[in-house]
Motif scaffolding. Structure first.
Motif: not given
Length: 121
Positions: A51-64
């Motif tokens: 996200a723009s504030d860089q505090t909310t990231n998402y990762y797919a389980n396969s790459v976490l």
């Protein structure tokens, strides 16, 4: 708005690559920046999003734990550091952005052209 992805290539399993995406054109702000990938015979899937504030990231389980997404707001760029690559990470990686074209306008989105990542065992 145009997105230019780069950094793909061929590596052996366990190796690393860093993808980059640069946004250009006219816009007020880029909200979400993301990377998707599409392996042969598979649907396009979301790999990571920031996200723009860089505090909310998402990762797919396969790459976490192996991939890290980051962004440089000043230069409208974002990156995907891919470590400990596996053959199943092989595919075309696309950058994607959600942005506001102008003040008062609705959000829009754009895809980059894709960059091929090949991981051999």
């Amino acid at each position: 708005v145009q997105l230019q992805a780069s950094g793909g290539g061929s590596v052996q399993a366990g190796g690393s690559l860093r993808l980059s995406c640069a946004a250009s054109g006219r816009f007020v702000r880029i909200n979400d920046m993301a990377w998707y990938r599409q392996g042969q015979g598979n649907e396009r899937e979301l790999v990571a999003k920031i996200a723009s504030d860089q505090t909310t990231n998402y990762y797919a389980n396969s790459v976490l734990g192996r991939f890290i997404i980051s962004r440089d707001n000043a230069n409208n760029r974002w990156y995907l550091q891919m470590n400990n690559l596996k053959p199943e990470d092989t595919g075309v990686y696309y950058c994607y952005a959600v942005f506001r074209p102008a003040l008062g306008r609705d959000l829009s989105n754009r895809w980059g052209q894709g960059t091929l990542v090949t991981v051999s065992s």
